[in-house]
Write an enzyme that holds these catalytic residues in place. Structure first.
Site, PDB file in Angstrom:
ATOM      1  N   SER A   1       1.318   6.621   2.403  1.00 45.35           N
ATOM      2  CA  SER A   1       2.095   7.596   3.174  1.00 45.35           C
ATOM      3  C   SER A   1       3.360   8.036   2.454  1.00 45.35           C
ATOM      4  CB  SER A   1       2.503   6.989   4.508  1.00 45.35           C
ATOM      5  OG  SER A   1       1.383   6.486   5.169  1.00 45.35           O
TER       6      SER A   1
ATOM      7  N   GLU B   1      -5.062   9.533  17.431  1.00 44.83           N
ATOM      8  CA  GLU B   1      -5.548  10.920  17.529  1.00 44.83           C
ATOM      9  C   GLU B   1      -6.447  11.245  16.332  1.00 44.83           C
ATOM     10  OE1 GLU B   1      -2.186  10.104  17.959  1.00 44.83           O
ATOM     11  OE2 GLU B   1      -2.628  10.030  20.100  1.00 44.83           O
TER      12      GLU B   1
ATOM     13  N   GLN C   1       0.832  -1.205   0.000  1.00 48.40           N
ATOM     14  CA  GLN C   1       0.000   0.000   0.000  1.00 48.40           C
ATOM     15  C   GLN C   1       0.866   1.254   0.000  1.00 48.40           C
ATOM     16  OE1 GLN C   1      -2.066   0.532   3.707  1.00 48.40           O
ATOM     17  NE2 GLN C   1      -3.572   1.961   2.866  1.00 48.40           N
ATOM     18  N   GLY C   2       0.850   2.008  -1.086  1.00 51.14           N
ATOM     19  CA  GLY C   2       1.661   3.214  -1.181  1.00 51.14           C
ATOM     20  C   GLY C   2       0.854   4.474  -0.967  1.00 51.14           C
TER      21      GLY C   2
ATOM     22  N   GLU D   1      -9.616  -0.967   5.544  1.00 47.12           N
ATOM     23  CA  GLU D   1      -8.402  -1.236   6.307  1.00 47.12           C
ATOM     24  C   GLU D   1      -8.692  -1.215   7.804  1.00 47.12           C
ATOM     25  OE1 GLU D   1      -5.126   1.428   5.523  1.00 47.12           O
ATOM     26  OE2 GLU D   1      -3.814   0.453   6.998  1.00 47.12           O
TER      27      GLU D   1
HETATM   28  C1  LIG Z   1       4.271  -0.314  11.294  1.00 49.59           C
HETATM   29  C2  LIG Z   1       3.700   0.648  10.298  1.00 49.59           C
HETATM   30  C3  LIG Z   1       3.185   0.169   9.095  1.00 49.59           C
HETATM   31  C4  LIG Z   1       2.688   1.049   8.137  1.00 49.59           C
HETATM   32  N1  LIG Z   1       2.262   0.545   6.934  1.00 49.59           N
HETATM   33  C5  LIG Z   1       1.900   1.410   5.941  1.00 49.59           C
HETATM   34  C6  LIG Z   1       1.626   0.957   4.629  1.00 49.59           C
HETATM   35  O1  LIG Z   1       1.702  -0.238   4.342  1.00 49.59           O
HETATM   36  N2  LIG Z   1       1.314   1.862   3.677  1.00 49.59           N
HETATM   37  C7  LIG Z   1       1.212   3.194   3.953  1.00 49.59           C
HETATM   38  O2  LIG Z   1       0.894   3.955   3.056  1.00 49.59           O
HETATM   39  N3  LIG Z   1       1.480   3.675   5.188  1.00 49.59           N
HETATM   40  C8  LIG Z   1       1.830   2.825   6.189  1.00 49.59           C
HETATM   41  N4  LIG Z   1       2.142   3.301   7.452  1.00 49.59           N
HETATM   42  C9  LIG Z   1       2.154   4.745   7.675  1.00 49.59           C
HETATM   43  C10 LIG Z   1       1.075   5.258   8.612  1.00 49.59           C
HETATM   44  O3  LIG Z   1      -0.159   5.307   7.961  1.00 49.59           O
HETATM   45  C11 LIG Z   1       1.550   6.622   9.140  1.00 49.59           C
HETATM   46  O4  LIG Z   1       2.653   6.391   9.985  1.00 49.59           O
HETATM   47  C12 LIG Z   1       0.454   7.340   9.890  1.00 49.59           C
HETATM   48  O5  LIG Z   1      -0.563   7.769   9.019  1.00 49.59           O
HETATM   49  C13 LIG Z   1       0.976   8.538  10.705  1.00 49.59           C
HETATM   50  O6  LIG Z   1       1.781   9.379   9.939  1.00 49.59           O
HETATM   51  P1  LIG Z   1       3.242   9.841  10.458  1.00 49.59           P
HETATM   52  O7  LIG Z   1       3.953   8.622  10.854  1.00 49.59           O
HETATM   53  O8  LIG Z   1       3.839  10.687   9.418  1.00 49.59           O
HETATM   54  O9  LIG Z   1       2.947  10.688  11.751  1.00 49.59           O
HETATM   55  P2  LIG Z   1       2.507  12.215  11.804  1.00 49.59           P
HETATM   56  O10 LIG Z   1       1.352  12.441  10.906  1.00 49.59           O
HETATM   57  O11 LIG Z   1       3.696  13.058  11.656  1.00 49.59           O
HETATM   58  O12 LIG Z   1       1.959  12.282  13.287  1.00 49.59           O
HETATM   59  C14 LIG Z   1       2.789  12.559  14.405  1.00 49.59           C
HETATM   60  C15 LIG Z   1       1.875  12.864  15.596  1.00 49.59           C
HETATM   61  O13 LIG Z   1       1.046  14.022  15.289  1.00 49.59           O
HETATM   62  C16 LIG Z   1      -0.331  13.701  15.511  1.00 49.59           C
HETATM   63  N5  LIG Z   1      -1.182  14.461  14.588  1.00 49.59           N
HETATM   64  C17 LIG Z   1      -0.999  14.661  13.263  1.00 49.59           C
HETATM   65  N6  LIG Z   1      -2.042  15.363  12.757  1.00 49.59           N
HETATM   66  C18 LIG Z   1      -2.910  15.601  13.785  1.00 49.59           C
HETATM   67  C19 LIG Z   1      -4.168  16.267  13.905  1.00 49.59           C
HETATM   68  N7  LIG Z   1      -4.788  16.809  12.872  1.00 49.59           N
HETATM   69  N8  LIG Z   1      -4.758  16.305  15.132  1.00 49.59           N
HETATM   70  C20 LIG Z   1      -4.170  15.741  16.209  1.00 49.59           C
HETATM   71  N9  LIG Z   1      -2.984  15.107  16.155  1.00 49.59           N
HETATM   72  C21 LIG Z   1      -2.365  15.032  14.956  1.00 49.59           C
HETATM   73  C22 LIG Z   1      -0.414  12.192  15.266  1.00 49.59           C
HETATM   74  O14 LIG Z   1      -1.568  11.615  15.875  1.00 49.59           O
HETATM   75  C23 LIG Z   1       0.895  11.705  15.902  1.00 49.59           C
HETATM   76  O15 LIG Z   1       0.721  11.610  17.298  1.00 49.59           O
HETATM   77  C24 LIG Z   1       2.646   2.431   8.415  1.00 49.59           C
HETATM   78  C25 LIG Z   1       3.145   2.907   9.636  1.00 49.59           C
HETATM   79  C26 LIG Z   1       3.683   2.046  10.568  1.00 49.59           C
HETATM   80  C27 LIG Z   1       4.255   2.605  11.841  1.00 49.59           C
END
Ligand SMILES: Cc1cc2nc3c(=O)[nH]c(=O)nc-3n(C[C@H](O)[C@H](O)[C@H](O)COP(=O)(O)OP(=O)(O)OC[C@H]3O[C@@H](n4cnc5c(N)ncnc54)[C@H](O)[C@@H]3O)c2cc1C
Lengths: 364, 398
Positions: free
Chosen positions: B132, B385, B129-130, B247
């Site tokens: 993020s 969150e 899944q691409g 999902e």
């Molecule tokens: C083990 C794992 C597997 C994954 N697998 C996939 C995958 O297969 N394909 C894919 O596309 N993605 C995948 N992801 C990505 C995942 O969807 C993202 O990590 C997730 O959406 C959070 O984004 P970020 O890590 O950039 O955190 P950020 O968005 O930077 O968030 C950091 C913090 O800020 C908070 N925050 C951000 N915006 C808000 C808001 N509006 N209000 C309140 N709080 C907020 C968040 O809750 C968090 O606490 C995976 C992630 C992990 C850890």
């Protein structure tokens, strides 16, 4: 040691840890070897870090609870991988408590020439129980100690045993034929041994102490160890909070720094409360303890501190990961490595439930 | 006489599935289920199990019969999952069967359906899944990987991160920007890309447990045929969101939680008998048992309610939140049950195909790795969150 000398010492500790130490170069689950950790151990003993953990009576120049706490606070915030805790604090406390026969070994320990660890009960949920044996009739005593930090590299083992009902401390060579140590890597980057003793022989152990004094000696050692562990946890919590605040101020989502989101602000405020209350409690208790008998008098307070820190460290480490998002779940950031160490600290004596039980059982 | 699984009564159905699963699950597959430390279990075991299910027509019970599914009603699907979990069958990965499959059925062309769906079932295609990107996590709509139309191709440039199991995959479904507008509503498209196309590079990310689950995927002038788009150009955002609901919601968290709870209880009651830690954990486990039961009712209710309920999407946020947070609580309990043995890094202990001796103290060997890996459960698929934000906005209308 006057306060000026103390400041100087900490200046050098800070300098050393900032310039010559980096977790990623010392973690044994990475590229590092145990030789580099042991080299640092020796080097820092030569710098007087070890002597700082002991009182003048036994040849050191520190040794108060605040001294232990301040040094381990640094170890915590820099995530230092070292056998200091097992060797200098736990084994060191026992040797200095014994005096007499223990002094020669203690001298070597403070000089950084040898390392030791203590083996108590083989129960993985207990720290203070002794193995039960009869030195005059050992038979084929088998004892499986499970995970023992640094056991593969220490020179000597201190066995806490109950010999025909009498508490006894025995000194044994780690390389004796009846000691087997399966070398494993620790989840916190340390070195661990799964230790088994099989067919202990009378002539291979030196009795360092026996009788009624032993149980207090062992208790004091475990309380000193608790102070050091709590201080290390507080240092780690402080680093987690600082790094989380910094990261959320730079990470942008929805066109603004994530630190501007109320949920994260609340999480970080809760982290601050957890960290500050823990650190103040530690400082307060440590500042009232200077002699060994003070430890006994403050047993309940120290155990309550450990309980408090188990609880608050969980909040801090979990919120730190959560505030970072995905990046915290990688091996590259320090966040997860603090988290791992804090779990080990929680479980050091068998886990939070054991700590709680000890409060009810031993320090009611 | 052959029993018709779609119409027989429910207890016959359960008995049939039980005998099928237990008859086909080897002990290493069962080990793999038990030793799994996140939603992804041992890759080899998972694929082995998918093959067995597929050859019996059960790789995707929830798909309609015409696409190779079983066409069972929601109750049967849940029973199937309960049985699989209770016997520790490896969990299949969700990217193909649970996420992309339903999307192709709703938005795909006939050609996409007939070519791709069978390959998902057979395991011939393994999808990742691409979504993020480095600068687009929670704020997915700000993603910047570009796809420019040039004749019969899109030319894709940019990068994705956290792409689970990309290093095992041959295909990726991506969200890409196809127009300049800021609003994701009319500038994003849903694109299928072959990972062996020139210009694609997959780099693994090492997780805290030392294993590789996530990857970064880089695209440099990657040429993708225009017929690989799903839905209309610039209309991929609604496709993306409906996939996210699959999902988060399609998972029935209670099934795995019930099993996990059972295993922890079994461990503490048989192995740790009379132990003070086990005693103390009893109250906590009771507390969680009540939570898991309430989630069971909630998820069963949602599964049965009509597809047309507009709150279903937001309710998937609720179950995701409760399910993952309860899982984390259970991990914490098994952590304390391991005592100081938690210190040792697990190696062959977690390999389901390992055939040497397993030590007594390695029972529940997955505890620590589960605990660290599941810290991610409240991050992936939309953070806790963000789920709370969705509940506030879509359910509470705040
Ligand atoms: C083990 C794992 C597997 C994954 N697998 C996939 C995958 O297969 N394909 C894919 O596309 N993605 C995948 N992801 C990505 C995942 O969807 C993202 O990590 C997730 O959406 C959070 O984004 P970020 O890590 O950039 O955190 P950020 O968005 O930077 O968030 C950091 C913090 O800020 C908070 N925050 C951000 N915006 C808000 C808001 N509006 N209000 C309140 N709080 C907020 C968040 O809750 C968090 O606490 C995976 C992630 C992990 C850890």
């Amino acid at each position: 040691m006057n306060s000026e000398e103390r400041d100087l010492l900490f200046e050098s500790v800070n300098k050393y840890l900032t310039h010559s130490y980096n977790y990623f170069d010392f973690r044994l689950d990475g590229r590092a070897s145990s030789e580099s950790v042991m080299k640092m151990y020796k080097e820092t003993c030569d710098l007087g870090w070890s002597a700082f953990l002991f009182s003048e009576e036994v040849g050191g120049f520190g040794g108060a609870a605040v001294d232990i706490a301040d040094l381990f606070h640094k170890f915590g915030s820099h995530r230092v991988v070292t056998p200091y805790l097992e060797s200098q604090i736990t084994a060191g406390a026992i040797l200095s408590g014994i005096g007499g026969k223990g002094s020669a070994v203690l001298g070597e320990l403070m000089a950084g020439n040898i390392t030791l660890c203590v083996l108590g009960s083989s129960d993985r949920y207990s720290d203070s129980g002794a193995i039960v044996l009869d030195l005059d009739n050992l038979g084929d005593l088998v004892c499986d100690y499970g995970a023992v930090p640094w056991a593969p590299v220490v020179d000597k083992l201190l066995l806490f045993a109950s010999n025909k009902g009498e508490n006894t401390l025995l000194l044994v060579d780690r390389q004796s034929s009846f000691v087997s140590v399966e070398r494993r890597i620790g989840v916190d980057g340390s070195l661990v041994g799964r230790v088994t003793i099989n067919g202990l022989r009378r002539e291979s152990c030196e009795i360092l102490a026996e009788g009624s004094a032993v149980s207090d000696i062992v208790k004091i050692a475990s309380l000193k160890t608790s102070i050091a562990l709590c201080a290390e946890a507080v240092g780690a919590m402080e680093s987690l909070l600082r790094q989380t605040v910094e990261y959320t101020k730079t990470r942008k989502q929805f066109g603004q720094p994530i630190s501007s989101f109320q949920v994260l602000q609340h999480m970080m405020a809760n982290m601050f409360i957890a960290q500050t209350t823990s650190s103040e409690m530690l400082k307060g208790i440590a500042s009232e303890i200077s002699t060994d008998s003070d430890y006994l008098a403050y047993e309940r307070e120290i155990m309550l501190l450990k309980h408090k820190i188990n609880k608050e460290s969980k909040l801090v480490r979990h919120s730190a990961v959560q505030c970072h998002g995905g990046i915290a779940t990688t091996d590259e950031l320090m966040i997860g490595h603090y988290l791992k160490r804090l779990v080990v600290i929680d479980n050091y004596f068998g886990g939070p439930h054991v700590d709680m039980n000890r409060i009810n059982r031993e320090a009611a | 006489m052959k029993i018709d699984l779609s119409t027989c009564d429910l207890s016959t159905f359960r008995a049939q599935i039980e005998s099928f699963v237990s008859g086909n699950l080897s002990s290493s597959l069962q080990q793999a289920g038990r030793l799994s430390t996140s939603v992804f279990c041992d890759f080899r075991a998972m694929m082995e199990w998918q093959k067995i299910l597929h050859s019996n027509g059960m790789a995707a019970p929830s798909w309609p019969i015409e696409f190779g599914g079983c066409g069972w009603d929601p109750e049967r699907i849940l029973v199937f999952r309960e049985v699989c979990a209770s016997l520790d069958a490896p969990q299949l990965t969700s990217m193909g069967i649970q996420m992309l499959g339903p999307i192709l059925m709703s938005y795909g062309t006939d050609a996409q359906k007939s070519e791709l769906l069978p390959r998902i079932l057979s395991g011939e295609d393994f999808w990742c899944q691409g979504y993020s990107e480095p600068s687009a996590g929670s704020d997915l709509g700000s993603l910047s990987t570009k796809a420019e139309r040039k004749g019969d191709f899109y030319v894709v440039n940019g990068s994705k991160i956290w792409t689970s199991l990309a290093h095992h995959s041959n295909k990726i479904f991506c969200l890409v920007r196809t127009a300049k507008e800021r609003s994701p509503k009319n500038s994003i498209s849903f694109l299928l890309i072959d990972l062996d196309t020139p210009g694609v590079e997959v780099r693994p990310i090492v997780s805290l447990d030392g294993a590789v689950e996530q990857c970064e995927v880089f695209f440099t002038d990657v040429k993708v045929p225009v017929q690989n788009i799903v839905g209309e150009e610039n209309d991929g955002w609604k496709v993306a969101l409906s996939l996210l609901e699959h999902e988060r919601g399609g998972a029935s968290y209670y099934v795995g939680l019930q099993r996990k709870l059972e295993l922890i209880k079994e461990f503490s009651e048989s192995y740790l008998v009379g132990n003070i830690v086990a005693e103390r954990c009893k109250d906590e486990l009771l507390d969680i048992e009540a939570d898991v039961l309430s989630l069971t009712y909630l998820e069963r209710g949602i599964a049965k309610s009509s597809e047309g309920d507009s709150r279903i999407g937001a309710l998937s946020s609720l179950t995701k939140l409760i399910g993952t947070e309860l899982g984390q609580k259970l991990d914490e309990i098994s952590l304390s049950l391991r005592g100081r043995d938690v210190l040792v890094v697990m190696e062959h202990e977690l390999d389901p195909y390992y055939i040497g001796e397993r030590l007594e103290c390695d029972k529940d060997a997955a505890a620590f790795n589960s605990y660290i890996n599941n810290r991610a459960s409240t991050i992936y698929g939309g953070t806790a969150e963000i789920q709370r934000n969705i509940i506030a906005k879509k359910i509470l209308m705040l």
